[in-house]
Write a protein that holds these residues in place. Structure first.
Motif, PDB file in Angstrom:
ATOM      1  N   LEU A  83      -6.201  16.547   7.279  1.00 59.44           N
ATOM      2  CA  LEU A  83      -6.789  16.347   5.965  1.00 59.44           C
ATOM      3  C   LEU A  83      -6.620  14.890   5.564  1.00 59.44           C
ATOM      4  N   ILE A  84      -7.736  14.192   5.364  1.00 56.63           N
ATOM      5  CA  ILE A  84      -7.718  12.784   4.966  1.00 56.63           C
ATOM      6  C   ILE A  84      -7.957  12.719   3.464  1.00 56.63           C
ATOM      7  N   ILE A  85      -6.985  12.183   2.728  1.00 52.44           N
ATOM      8  CA  ILE A  85      -7.075  12.114   1.274  1.00 52.44           C
ATOM      9  C   ILE A  85      -7.612  10.755   0.871  1.00 52.44           C
ATOM     10  N   SER A  86      -8.818  10.747   0.330  1.00 50.18           N
ATOM     11  CA  SER A  86      -9.450   9.522  -0.163  1.00 50.18           C
ATOM     12  C   SER A  86      -9.698   9.694  -1.653  1.00 50.18           C
ATOM     13  N   SER A  87      -9.204   8.784  -2.464  1.00 46.81           N
ATOM     14  CA  SER A  87      -9.385   8.968  -3.905  1.00 46.81           C
ATOM     15  C   SER A  87     -10.855   8.936  -4.306  1.00 46.81           C
ATOM     16  N   GLY A 129       0.795  -1.216   0.000  1.00 48.33           N
ATOM     17  CA  GLY A 129       0.000   0.000   0.000  1.00 48.33           C
ATOM     18  C   GLY A 129       0.830   1.269   0.000  1.00 48.33           C
ATOM     19  N   VAL A 130       0.247   2.359  -0.517  1.00 48.55           N
ATOM     20  CA  VAL A 130       0.973   3.623  -0.649  1.00 48.55           C
ATOM     21  C   VAL A 130       0.511   4.654   0.382  1.00 48.55           C
ATOM     22  N   TYR A 131      -0.233   4.242   1.404  1.00 42.77           N
ATOM     23  CA  TYR A 131      -0.719   5.183   2.402  1.00 42.77           C
ATOM     24  C   TYR A 131       0.457   5.808   3.165  1.00 42.77           C
ATOM     25  N   SER A 132       0.255   7.080   3.588  1.00 39.98           N
ATOM     26  CA  SER A 132       1.332   7.816   4.257  1.00 39.98           C
ATOM     27  C   SER A 132       0.750   9.018   4.984  1.00 39.98           C
ATOM     28  N   SER A 133       1.570   9.657   5.807  1.00 37.93           N
ATOM     29  CA  SER A 133       1.150  10.913   6.432  1.00 37.93           C
ATOM     30  C   SER A 133       2.318  11.879   6.460  1.00 37.93           C
ATOM     31  N   GLN A 134       1.990  13.170   6.412  1.00 38.69           N
ATOM     32  CA  GLN A 134       2.977  14.229   6.499  1.00 38.69           C
ATOM     33  C   GLN A 134       2.437  15.327   7.408  1.00 38.69           C
ATOM     34  N   LEU A 135       3.324  15.950   8.163  1.00 40.32           N
ATOM     35  CA  LEU A 135       2.949  17.039   9.047  1.00 40.32           C
ATOM     36  C   LEU A 135       3.606  18.315   8.549  1.00 40.32           C
ATOM     37  N   ILE A 136       2.782  19.325   8.238  1.00 42.16           N
ATOM     38  CA  ILE A 136       3.283  20.623   7.817  1.00 42.16           C
ATOM     39  C   ILE A 136       3.170  21.559   9.011  1.00 42.16           C
ATOM     40  N   SER A 137       4.313  22.077   9.464  1.00 44.89           N
ATOM     41  CA  SER A 137       4.349  22.870  10.687  1.00 44.89           C
ATOM     42  C   SER A 137       4.820  24.287  10.441  1.00 44.89           C
ATOM     43  N   GLY A 183       1.058  26.853  14.209  1.00 40.05           N
ATOM     44  CA  GLY A 183       0.145  25.737  14.033  1.00 40.05           C
ATOM     45  C   GLY A 183       0.660  24.689  13.071  1.00 40.05           C
ATOM     46  N   SER A 184      -0.159  23.672  12.836  1.00 42.93           N
ATOM     47  CA  SER A 184       0.255  22.572  11.960  1.00 42.93           C
ATOM     48  C   SER A 184      -0.952  21.937  11.284  1.00 42.93           C
ATOM     49  N   VAL A 185      -0.679  21.334  10.132  1.00 44.51           N
ATOM     50  CA  VAL A 185      -1.679  20.596   9.368  1.00 44.51           C
ATOM     51  C   VAL A 185      -1.120  19.216   9.066  1.00 44.51           C
ATOM     52  N   LYS A 186      -1.894  18.186   9.348  1.00 43.58           N
ATOM     53  CA  LYS A 186      -1.485  16.817   9.059  1.00 43.58           C
ATOM     54  C   LYS A 186      -2.216  16.331   7.817  1.00 43.58           C
ATOM     55  N   ILE A 187      -1.457  15.774   6.889  1.00 45.59           N
ATOM     56  CA  ILE A 187      -2.018  15.218   5.665  1.00 45.59           C
ATOM     57  C   ILE A 187      -1.955  13.703   5.766  1.00 45.59           C
ATOM     58  N   ILE A 188      -3.100  13.048   5.631  1.00 44.42           N
ATOM     59  CA  ILE A 188      -3.197  11.595   5.749  1.00 44.42           C
ATOM     60  C   ILE A 188      -3.664  11.043   4.410  1.00 44.42           C
ATOM     61  N   ASN A 189      -2.750  10.434   3.673  1.00 48.71           N
ATOM     62  CA  ASN A 189      -3.054   9.878   2.353  1.00 48.71           C
ATOM     63  C   ASN A 189      -3.483   8.423   2.489  1.00 48.71           C
ATOM     64  N   LEU A 190      -4.720   8.128   2.117  1.00 49.25           N
ATOM     65  CA  LEU A 190      -5.212   6.755   2.165  1.00 49.25           C
ATOM     66  C   LEU A 190      -4.949   6.035   0.850  1.00 49.25           C
ATOM     67  N   ASP A 191      -4.864   4.724   0.917  1.00 51.20           N
ATOM     68  CA  ASP A 191      -4.803   3.872  -0.261  1.00 51.20           C
ATOM     69  C   ASP A 191      -6.118   3.105  -0.337  1.00 51.20           C
TER      70      ASP A 191
END
Length: 347
Positions: free
Chosen positions: A220-224, A150-158, A162-170
């Motif tokens: 932010l949860i990324i769902s295709s 799977g290609v799921y991943s997460s990144q934190l932009i700080s 403040g901060s934003v978390k990006i959660i990429n789903l597969d």
């Protein structure tokens, strides 16, 4: 362009550590005098051999990140050599190449870059396709995604405030079979409740941990594929109704702040919104699709969660976040800065 530098937090760099993580942290200096703390751009459905008119517009937004929502290329092949050629073609597009140099890029895949239209767990070439995708996304060789399914991943932009978390789903690698629908104009209907999965056991556990442990101001949860819209007869989370309930429960019990779902796939753009038990703010699903082509003959479909109208011309998604006021301004963007629709939400 903002002064950007990246701090990659990877557990395997620690002495004696035996595990890896695919979570990346990106720290940014916040020198903006405006009330927008984070600028998020995203989009999906991008034919690699068709002109994308939005690269200059996206770059002009001075974004903190561009997120691929899937269908980066239209490969539809189990020939990994050919799939890599298509990725190389996309990489060579001048506008995208410039964006890559100036902007942090992350995201996930959907069916056409996965390699099989409406494909899931059954796709025979998915492991080779995974490596080609990771190469295109410039994922390091020692990243956990290189070794797991799977290609799921997460990144934190700080930033300092403040901060934003990006959660990429597969939603492809583990997704089990869909149930065909014989009705005219429809492909699929909902599976029996509890039958099948979209994310698979390991990814579900990972997602729950990502939300439970998140300290970010927005997640932010990324769902295709679309999460809330549930009446149309194409791919959607509602084809696995138990998975929809599971996602809502995980988001609610995690108490994660500012959760927004970003989706694509449909060649239309729209906002969807609903209240979820236990959540102190409404759950939004912002669909942005497509970048190079759209459902121009769209004549309507029900969506009980829709806010505003359906946009069925090419567009991209823009989110402007203000941390202090806990607000996000969601915009469906056309060419040359045209705002096609917008929705403001406080969290």
């Amino acid at each position: 362009m903002r002064n950007i530098f990246f701090v990659i937090v990877l557990l395997f760099l620690l002495i004696g550590c035996k595990t890896k993580t695919s979570t990346t942290e990106k720290r940014l200096n916040n020198n903006s005098a405006t009330t927008t703390d984070f600028v998020i751009t995203f989009g999906s459905c991008n034919k690699h051999n068709v002109e994308n008119i939005f690269w200059d517009d996206i770059l002009g937004q001075n974004p903190d990140v561009f997120i691929w929502g899937g269908d980066i290329i239209y490969a539809d092949t189990d020939d990994i050599t050919k799939l890599r050629e298509f990725y190389d073609m996309q990489d060579a597009v001048p506008g995208y190449s410039l964006l890559k140099k100036e902007t942090f890029i992350t995201g996930t895949w959907d069916d056409h870059d996965y390699g099989l239209n409406d494909g899931g767990v059954e796709f025979s070439a998915k492991k080779g396709s995974q490596q080609a995708f990771l190469d295109f996304m410039d994922v390091p060789e020692r990243d956990a995604r290189r070794e797991r399914d799977g290609v799921y991943s997460s990144q934190l932009i700080s930033k300092p405030n403040g901060s934003v978390k990006i959660i990429n789903l597969d939603t492809r690698f583990f997704r089990t079979n869909l149930t065909d629908d014989k009705a005219e104009g429809r492909r699929y209907r909902a599976n029996d409740y509890g039958e099948g999965t979209i994310l698979g056991v390991q990814q579900w556990t990972w997602l729950q941990d990502e939300l439970n442990n998140s300290k970010a101001d927005f997640n932010l949860i990324i769902s295709s594929i679309q999460f809330l819209s549930d009446k149309h007869g194409f791919e959607k989370w509602a084809n696995h109704p138990a998975e929809v309930d599971k996602m809502k429960q995980i988001i609610s019990t995690s108490k994660a702040k500012g959760v927004i779902i970003l989706s694509g796939d449909r060649h239309i753009s729209e906002f969807s919104k609903t209240d979820v038990e236990g959540m102190s703010y409404p759950l939004l699903d912002f669909t942005s699709s497509g970048l190079t082509h759209s459902y121009s003959s769209f004549s309507g479909e029900p969506n009980p969660y829709r806010v505003g109208d359906v946009t069925f011309v090419p567009s991209y998604g823009l989110i402007e976040i203000n941390v202090e006021s806990s607000t996000a301004l969601l915009k469906i963007m056309g060419d040359n800065g045209e705002v096609l629709q917008e929705l403001k939400q406080r969290f």
